[in-house]
Design a protein around this motif. Structure first.
Motif, PDB file in Angstrom:
ATOM      1  N   TRP A 190      -6.758   0.738  -0.905  1.00 18.28           N
ATOM      2  CA  TRP A 190      -6.757  -0.286  -1.960  1.00 18.28           C
ATOM      3  C   TRP A 190      -6.069   0.272  -3.213  1.00 18.28           C
ATOM      4  N   ASP A 191      -6.469   1.458  -3.610  1.00 17.82           N
ATOM      5  CA  ASP A 191      -5.883   2.081  -4.803  1.00 17.82           C
ATOM      6  C   ASP A 191      -4.374   2.247  -4.648  1.00 17.82           C
ATOM      7  N   HIS A 192      -3.932   2.662  -3.474  1.00 16.07           N
ATOM      8  CA  HIS A 192      -2.499   2.823  -3.219  1.00 16.07           C
ATOM      9  C   HIS A 192      -1.768   1.495  -3.397  1.00 16.07           C
TER      10      HIS A 192
ATOM     11  N   THR B 271      -3.792  -8.343  -7.552  1.00 15.93           N
ATOM     12  CA  THR B 271      -4.912  -8.383  -6.612  1.00 15.93           C
ATOM     13  C   THR B 271      -4.590  -9.209  -5.377  1.00 15.93           C
ATOM     14  N   ASP B 272      -3.931 -10.343  -5.542  1.00 16.63           N
ATOM     15  CA  ASP B 272      -3.606 -11.195  -4.392  1.00 16.63           C
ATOM     16  C   ASP B 272      -2.712 -10.454  -3.399  1.00 16.63           C
ATOM     17  N   GLN B 273      -1.715  -9.740  -3.895  1.00 15.38           N
ATOM     18  CA  GLN B 273      -0.834  -8.965  -3.019  1.00 15.38           C
ATOM     19  C   GLN B 273      -1.600  -7.829  -2.350  1.00 15.38           C
ATOM     20  N   THR B 274      -2.524  -7.229  -3.061  1.00 16.97           N
ATOM     21  CA  THR B 274      -3.307  -6.129  -2.501  1.00 16.97           C
ATOM     22  C   THR B 274      -4.229  -6.639  -1.396  1.00 16.97           C
ATOM     23  N   VAL B 275      -4.861  -7.772  -1.612  1.00 14.37           N
ATOM     24  CA  VAL B 275      -5.709  -8.367  -0.579  1.00 14.37           C
ATOM     25  C   VAL B 275      -4.870  -8.653   0.669  1.00 14.37           C
ATOM     26  N   ALA B 276      -3.688  -9.215   0.481  1.00 11.78           N
ATOM     27  CA  ALA B 276      -2.810  -9.521   1.615  1.00 11.78           C
ATOM     28  C   ALA B 276      -2.387  -8.247   2.348  1.00 11.78           C
ATOM     29  N   ALA B 277      -2.126  -7.183   1.612  1.00  6.41           N
ATOM     30  CA  ALA B 277      -1.728  -5.915   2.229  1.00  6.41           C
ATOM     31  C   ALA B 277      -2.878  -5.266   2.987  1.00  6.41           C
ATOM     32  N   MET B 278      -4.101  -5.450   2.502  1.00  7.07           N
ATOM     33  CA  MET B 278      -5.279  -4.835   3.120  1.00  7.07           C
ATOM     34  C   MET B 278      -5.795  -5.611   4.338  1.00  7.07           C
ATOM     35  N   LYS B 279      -5.552  -6.897   4.395  1.00  2.91           N
ATOM     36  CA  LYS B 279      -6.114  -7.738   5.450  1.00  2.91           C
ATOM     37  C   LYS B 279      -5.786  -7.251   6.866  1.00  2.91           C
ATOM     38  N   PRO B 280      -4.560  -6.830   7.154  1.00  6.85           N
ATOM     39  CA  PRO B 280      -4.268  -6.373   8.523  1.00  6.85           C
ATOM     40  C   PRO B 280      -5.119  -5.182   8.972  1.00  6.85           C
ATOM     41  N   TYR B 281      -5.577  -4.367   8.046  1.00  6.80           N
ATOM     42  CA  TYR B 281      -6.387  -3.203   8.411  1.00  6.80           C
ATOM     43  C   TYR B 281      -7.698  -3.607   9.076  1.00  6.80           C
ATOM     44  N   LEU B 282      -8.181  -4.794   8.777  1.00  7.26           N
ATOM     45  CA  LEU B 282      -9.443  -5.250   9.337  1.00  7.26           C
ATOM     46  C   LEU B 282      -9.368  -5.516  10.836  1.00  7.26           C
TER      47      LEU B 282
END
Length: 71
Positions: free
Chosen positions: A32-34, A43-54
């Motif tokens: 997330w920090d990265h 935040t919206d772009q970060t959420v989108a970037a993190m979603k595939p990790y799930l």
């Protein structure tokens, strides 16, 4: 609402997941920090970037995290 299955690697400390790290930050938080730093704190772009990790396997998370976070 669908709930993603948390992967073990995402919930481990960096130092537990990677032998090259002595960081106590959780892998999920380090990623997330990265992403938040690399996209101007959007935040919206970060959420989108993190979603595939799930939906990634532990080995995929480990590979991606190592590529992004190993210094």
């Amino acid at each position: 609402m669908a709930v993603g299955t948390a992967t073990l690697v995402l919930d481990m400390k960096m130092s537990e997941a990677f032998d090259w790290s002595d960081d106590a930050t959780i892998v999920r938080e380090a990623l997330w920090d990265h992403y938040i730093e690399s996209n101007g704190h959007n935040t919206d772009q970060t959420v989108a970037a993190m979603k595939p990790y799930l939906s990634m396997s532990d080995s995929e998370v480990r590979t991606k995290a190592e590529a992004l976070l190993k210094k």
